[in-house]
Design a protein around this motif. Structure first.
Motif, PDB file in Angstrom:
ATOM      1  N   ASP A  98       0.834  -1.207   0.000  1.00  0.00           N
ATOM      2  CA  ASP A  98       0.000   0.000   0.000  1.00  0.00           C
ATOM      3  C   ASP A  98       0.869   1.258   0.000  1.00  0.00           C
ATOM      4  O   ASP A  98       0.625   2.199  -0.756  1.00  0.00           O
ATOM      5  CB  ASP A  98      -0.926   0.032   1.220  1.00  0.00           C
ATOM      6  CG  ASP A  98      -2.050  -0.990   1.147  1.00  0.00           C
ATOM      7  OD1 ASP A  98      -2.354  -1.489   0.038  1.00  0.00           O
ATOM      8  OD2 ASP A  98      -2.619  -1.296   2.214  1.00  0.00           O
ATOM      9  N   THR A  99       1.881   1.283   0.840  1.00  0.00           N
ATOM     10  CA  THR A  99       2.772   2.438   0.941  1.00  0.00           C
ATOM     11  C   THR A  99       3.556   2.628  -0.346  1.00  0.00           C
ATOM     12  O   THR A  99       3.691   3.748  -0.845  1.00  0.00           O
ATOM     13  CB  THR A  99       3.738   2.264   2.131  1.00  0.00           C
ATOM     14  OG1 THR A  99       2.969   2.130   3.330  1.00  0.00           O
ATOM     15  CG2 THR A  99       4.682   3.443   2.266  1.00  0.00           C
ATOM     16  N   THR A 100       4.064   1.552  -0.898  1.00  0.00           N
ATOM     17  CA  THR A 100       4.834   1.622  -2.136  1.00  0.00           C
ATOM     18  C   THR A 100       3.991   2.183  -3.272  1.00  0.00           C
ATOM     19  O   THR A 100       4.462   3.002  -4.066  1.00  0.00           O
ATOM     20  CB  THR A 100       5.374   0.228  -2.510  1.00  0.00           C
ATOM     21  OG1 THR A 100       6.230  -0.227  -1.460  1.00  0.00           O
ATOM     22  CG2 THR A 100       6.146   0.258  -3.810  1.00  0.00           C
ATOM     23  N   ALA A 101       2.748   1.774  -3.341  1.00  0.00           N
ATOM     24  CA  ALA A 101       1.866   2.214  -4.419  1.00  0.00           C
ATOM     25  C   ALA A 101       1.527   3.694  -4.323  1.00  0.00           C
ATOM     26  O   ALA A 101       1.200   4.314  -5.332  1.00  0.00           O
ATOM     27  CB  ALA A 101       0.579   1.391  -4.420  1.00  0.00           C
ATOM     28  N   THR A 102       1.639   4.271  -3.132  1.00  0.00           N
ATOM     29  CA  THR A 102       1.186   5.652  -2.964  1.00  0.00           C
ATOM     30  C   THR A 102       2.277   6.663  -2.641  1.00  0.00           C
ATOM     31  O   THR A 102       2.054   7.858  -2.817  1.00  0.00           O
ATOM     32  CB  THR A 102       0.122   5.736  -1.850  1.00  0.00           C
ATOM     33  OG1 THR A 102       0.689   5.258  -0.630  1.00  0.00           O
ATOM     34  CG2 THR A 102      -1.110   4.920  -2.203  1.00  0.00           C
ATOM     35  N   THR A 103       3.457   6.224  -2.188  1.00  0.00           N
ATOM     36  CA  THR A 103       4.440   7.202  -1.722  1.00  0.00           C
ATOM     37  C   THR A 103       5.752   7.208  -2.481  1.00  0.00           C
ATOM     38  O   THR A 103       6.620   8.010  -2.180  1.00  0.00           O
ATOM     39  CB  THR A 103       4.763   6.995  -0.228  1.00  0.00           C
ATOM     40  OG1 THR A 103       5.346   5.712  -0.053  1.00  0.00           O
ATOM     41  CG2 THR A 103       3.539   7.173   0.631  1.00  0.00           C
ATOM     42  N   GLN A 104       5.934   6.355  -3.458  1.00  0.00           N
ATOM     43  CA  GLN A 104       7.193   6.311  -4.195  1.00  0.00           C
ATOM     44  C   GLN A 104       7.179   7.371  -5.294  1.00  0.00           C
ATOM     45  O   GLN A 104       7.158   7.053  -6.471  1.00  0.00           O
ATOM     46  CB  GLN A 104       7.398   4.916  -4.805  1.00  0.00           C
ATOM     47  CG  GLN A 104       7.541   3.822  -3.796  1.00  0.00           C
ATOM     48  CD  GLN A 104       8.944   3.734  -3.244  1.00  0.00           C
ATOM     49  OE1 GLN A 104       9.878   4.317  -3.765  1.00  0.00           O
ATOM     50  NE2 GLN A 104       9.114   2.984  -2.184  1.00  0.00           N
ATOM     51  N   ARG A 105       7.209   8.607  -4.919  1.00  0.00           N
ATOM     52  CA  ARG A 105       7.145   9.696  -5.883  1.00  0.00           C
ATOM     53  C   ARG A 105       8.466  10.470  -5.889  1.00  0.00           C
ATOM     54  O   ARG A 105       9.150  10.550  -4.888  1.00  0.00           O
ATOM     55  CB  ARG A 105       5.993  10.645  -5.543  1.00  0.00           C
ATOM     56  CG  ARG A 105       4.635   9.965  -5.487  1.00  0.00           C
ATOM     57  CD  ARG A 105       4.216   9.479  -6.867  1.00  0.00           C
ATOM     58  NE  ARG A 105       2.872   8.952  -6.855  1.00  0.00           N
ATOM     59  CZ  ARG A 105       2.580   7.661  -6.969  1.00  0.00           C
ATOM     60  NH1 ARG A 105       3.521   6.776  -7.096  1.00  0.00           N
ATOM     61  NH2 ARG A 105       1.328   7.259  -6.971  1.00  0.00           N
ATOM     62  N   GLY A 106       8.798  11.036  -7.016  1.00  0.00           N
ATOM     63  CA  GLY A 106       9.991  11.853  -7.124  1.00  0.00           C
ATOM     64  C   GLY A 106      11.224  11.109  -7.595  1.00  0.00           C
ATOM     65  O   GLY A 106      12.247  11.720  -7.872  1.00  0.00           O
ATOM     66  N   LEU A 107      11.158   9.790  -7.690  1.00  0.00           N
ATOM     67  CA  LEU A 107      12.335   9.031  -8.100  1.00  0.00           C
ATOM     68  C   LEU A 107      12.657   9.246  -9.574  1.00  0.00           C
ATOM     69  O   LEU A 107      13.820   9.319  -9.955  1.00  0.00           O
ATOM     70  CB  LEU A 107      12.146   7.538  -7.815  1.00  0.00           C
ATOM     71  CG  LEU A 107      12.040   7.152  -6.339  1.00  0.00           C
ATOM     72  CD1 LEU A 107      11.794   5.662  -6.190  1.00  0.00           C
ATOM     73  CD2 LEU A 107      13.279   7.569  -5.585  1.00  0.00           C
ATOM     74  N   ALA A 108      11.647   9.348 -10.418  1.00  0.00           N
ATOM     75  CA  ALA A 108      11.897   9.563 -11.848  1.00  0.00           C
ATOM     76  C   ALA A 108      12.548  10.918 -12.073  1.00  0.00           C
ATOM     77  O   ALA A 108      13.479  11.044 -12.867  1.00  0.00           O
ATOM     78  CB  ALA A 108      10.598   9.448 -12.640  1.00  0.00           C
ATOM     79  N   ALA A 109      12.068  11.934 -11.380  1.00  0.00           N
ATOM     80  CA  ALA A 109      12.657  13.264 -11.519  1.00  0.00           C
ATOM     81  C   ALA A 109      14.103  13.256 -11.026  1.00  0.00           C
ATOM     82  O   ALA A 109      14.983  13.858 -11.644  1.00  0.00           O
ATOM     83  CB  ALA A 109      11.834  14.295 -10.757  1.00  0.00           C
TER      84      ALA A 109
END
Length: 153
Positions: A98-109
């Motif tokens: 659940d956490t991985t699906a919603t909080t893994q943001r900003g890595l591509a940038a």
């Protein structure tokens, strides 16, 4: 060799294998971000795609763990403890998914920035391999699995 020493060695080997898998995943993640960027996918869209893939992998581990059973012929008390442990681990894996699906943001940038601005080799360095283009993109709460290697080897 004592049993305690053997257990310690086995645990160390497990940690080494986990570290290897994390390193491989980081490289693969970076490659996916790079490929998606080349196709014109925005960093936000890339983060969403990769987050869903990673959450799906954790969900697969959840299923695999949930379907495990105590060794055949185990004592009923052992089986009860086994199933309680499996439920605890499965619940924890679900929270991770659940956490991985919603909080893994900003890595591509972050990956895009690393591609745009690779680290330069220092003029004088006493550290073997320093300045070979390696960079770390560690974010709080990511379990340390977001280090990124850019460049050969």
């Amino acid at each position: 060799m004592s049993t305690e020493q053997s257990d310690s060695d086995a645990y160390g080997q497990e940690l080494a294998r986990i570290g290897h898998h994390q390193s491989e995943a980081t490289g693969a993640r970076f490659t996916v971000f790079k490929a998606l960027a080349a196709l014109g996918v925005t960093p936000e869209q890339a983060d969403e795609i990769v987050s869903k893939l990673e959450a799906g992998a954790v969900a697969g581990a959840h299923t695999w763990i949930s379907e495990s059973s105590a060794p055949h012929g185990s004592d009923p008390q052992f089986e009860d403890g086994w199933h309680a442990g499996v439920r605890d681990v499965a619940s924890h894996l679900l929270r991770i998914a659940d956490t991985t699906a919603t909080t893994q943001r900003g890595l591509a940038a972050s990956s895009a920035l690393l591609l745009a601005h690779p680290r330069r080799r220092p003029l004088h360095s006493g550290t073997p391999g320093a300045g070979t283009g390696a960079a770390a993109g560690h974010r709080a709460g990511d379990g340390g699995g977001s280090a990124v290697h850019v460049g050969p080897g």
